[in-house]
Design an enzyme around this catalytic site. Structure first.
Site, mmCIF file in Angstrom:
data_model
loop_
_atom_site.group_PDB
_atom_site.id
_atom_site.type_symbol
_atom_site.label_atom_id
_atom_site.label_comp_id
_atom_site.label_asym_id
_atom_site.label_seq_id
_atom_site.Cartn_x
_atom_site.Cartn_y
_atom_site.Cartn_z
ATOM 1 N N GLU A 53 -3.705 -10.311 7.445
ATOM 2 C CA GLU A 53 -3.868 -9.786 8.806
ATOM 3 C C GLU A 53 -5.194 -10.204 9.423
ATOM 4 O OE1 GLU A 53 -3.132 -5.604 8.240
ATOM 5 O OE2 GLU A 53 -0.994 -5.877 8.609
ATOM 6 N N THR A 57 7.483 5.564 3.240
ATOM 7 C CA THR A 57 8.325 4.378 3.074
ATOM 8 C C THR A 57 8.846 4.261 1.650
ATOM 9 O OG1 THR A 57 6.840 3.294 4.647
ATOM 10 C CG2 THR A 57 8.434 1.900 3.542
ATOM 11 N N VAL A 81 0.828 -1.202 0.000
ATOM 12 C CA VAL A 81 0.000 0.000 0.000
ATOM 13 C C VAL A 81 0.864 1.255 0.000
ATOM 14 C CG1 VAL A 81 -0.274 0.081 2.533
ATOM 15 C CG2 VAL A 81 -2.033 1.114 1.078
ATOM 16 N N ASP A 136 0.474 4.591 1.340
ATOM 17 C CA ASP A 136 -0.362 5.347 2.275
ATOM 18 C C ASP A 136 0.157 6.793 2.327
ATOM 19 O OD1 ASP A 136 -1.960 6.229 4.298
ATOM 20 O OD2 ASP A 136 -1.257 4.842 5.817
ATOM 21 N N THR A 137 1.136 7.046 3.168
ATOM 22 C CA THR A 137 1.683 8.406 3.257
ATOM 23 C C THR A 137 2.824 8.612 2.254
ATOM 24 O OG1 THR A 137 3.318 7.737 4.901
ATOM 25 C CG2 THR A 137 1.181 8.484 5.725
ATOM 26 N N ARG A 138 3.266 7.555 1.630
ATOM 27 C CA ARG A 138 4.365 7.545 0.645
ATOM 28 C C ARG A 138 5.749 7.678 1.305
ATOM 29 N NH1 ARG A 138 2.677 10.153 -4.964
ATOM 30 N NH2 ARG A 138 1.382 8.284 -4.921
ATOM 31 N N TRP A 151 -9.193 2.198 5.384
ATOM 32 C CA TRP A 151 -8.336 1.270 6.103
ATOM 33 C C TRP A 151 -8.288 -0.020 5.280
ATOM 34 C CZ3 TRP A 151 -9.030 0.094 12.053
ATOM 35 C CH2 TRP A 151 -8.010 -0.761 12.460
ATOM 36 N N PRO A 184 -5.692 -9.622 3.666
ATOM 37 C CA PRO A 184 -6.103 -10.933 4.186
ATOM 38 C C PRO A 184 -5.090 -11.537 5.153
ATOM 39 C CG PRO A 184 -5.432 -11.085 1.864
ATOM 40 C CD PRO A 184 -5.529 -9.638 2.194
#
Lengths: 213, 213
Positions: free
Chosen positions: B187, B117, B111, B113-115, B181, B185
């Site tokens: 998780e 990583t 994913v 998300d905030t970019r 969110w 799977p």
């Protein structure tokens, strides 16, 4: 031709989930080592189930091992065998000596076929731990290795795992199967058909009568 | 509370499968870098679909990146942000300089998300490549990085990817979603219930009428 065993993602998920309580309560690993590519998926799933509230995730180190069948043409037939090549190993800039020595280390792979790869992984990791222990002056401490695989093929093995590992129950296969061709979902070119074949086989098993009627 | 989006394993599988032809024909990566733990599963699936007959698998290097939210209590509020910690990096005993310089390298995560990583991964990998190029005397060669994620969250990003990557279409999200969110799977504590919720949401989408009737 070997029988094909089709395994769905949800089956893989449940095999990991069912193994987790034992791993968590008896093995208590502080580091997981995933043998890639096959170990990536079970290791990631297992991590979810090994998480305890209030504690961080168990760290995963991925290692890459490739098994090459030496062709008989490479030498005399007796020399035909298997060589394991490392494509990735532990990152010792992130894994400290103290993360290894005296710890419980869980090695994860998808299938135990000839056992060659697992033997290599355990042997080489042991060497690294012994070296780390020496450097730290902590040779007396016991580092324990554990192995978890989704499937163990019940067949003559070319590789061997340490006697004490087997005796002390530090090896767990979620399922023991015959010498079948394990078709994992991440290799399926048609995942719906893959699931259909898996379900069909499961149904056959349920409806099969011992007397064949 | 953010909406929950439940994603099944088979959906993840198909997102990878559908992305593979473009990656294979246009991007032609010779190395895949999986950002663990979330990137392990899509990277492994993708590898199956990037395999071409007669050629070996595209090698995968797993790297481990953890995102820690700095608490505002750690310092003045302006300092609150994100730090990325490496838990594993490329294994340069297995990855040669020539495997990097001038090559097409595919970075895989689950994913965006905030970019943060992804920014870190691209930045740091670029540094390694530049160093390798210098050592080889091949500074003139272009090494191209590509990013594949399953989901991109359409939201303001804290991290940034290189302009040329975005302009040249070297970024691919299989799906763009809202600031939901993403429930993957691997998780799920109850995978059957997880699938039921995913199917329910899919049905609602199909039956929803634009005018609300």
């Amino acid at each position: 031709m070997a029988n094909r065993k089709y395994i769905t993602y949800n089956e893989v998920h449940k095999l990991c989930q069912n193994a987790a309580p034992k791993i968590l309560s008896e093995w208590k690993p502080s580091l997981m080592i995933a043998i890639g590519g096959g170990g990536y998926v079970p290791a990631r799933i297992l991590r979810s189930f090994l998480k305890t509230p209030g504690s961080p995730n168990i760290p995963i180190q991925a290692i890459g091992l490739s098994l090459y069948e030496k062709l008989a043409t490479d030498g005399p037939e007796e020399a035909a065998g298997h060589t394991v090549t490392r494509t990735q190993w532990l990152d010792f800039s992130a894994v400290k000596q103290s993360d290894l020595v005296g710890r419980n280390i869980l090695i994860v792979d998808e299938v135990d076929d000839t056992r060659t790869t697992l033997q290599y992984a355990v042997q080489e990791l042991k060497k690294d731990v012994e070296e780390a222990a020496k450097l730290m002056g902590r040779e007396g401490e016991e580092t324990r290795f554990f192995v978890f695989v989704l499937h163990n093929k019940d067949k003559p093995k070319k590789g061997a795992l340490p006697d004490d590992m087997m005796k002390e129950g530090r090896y767990l296969a979620a399922e023991t199967v015959g010498d079948e061709w394990c078709c994992y979902p991440w290799e399926a070119t048609n995942i719906d058909e893959h699931d259909r074949l898996a379900n069909e086989a499961a149904l056959k098993k349920v409806t099969a009568k011992p007397n064949g009627n």
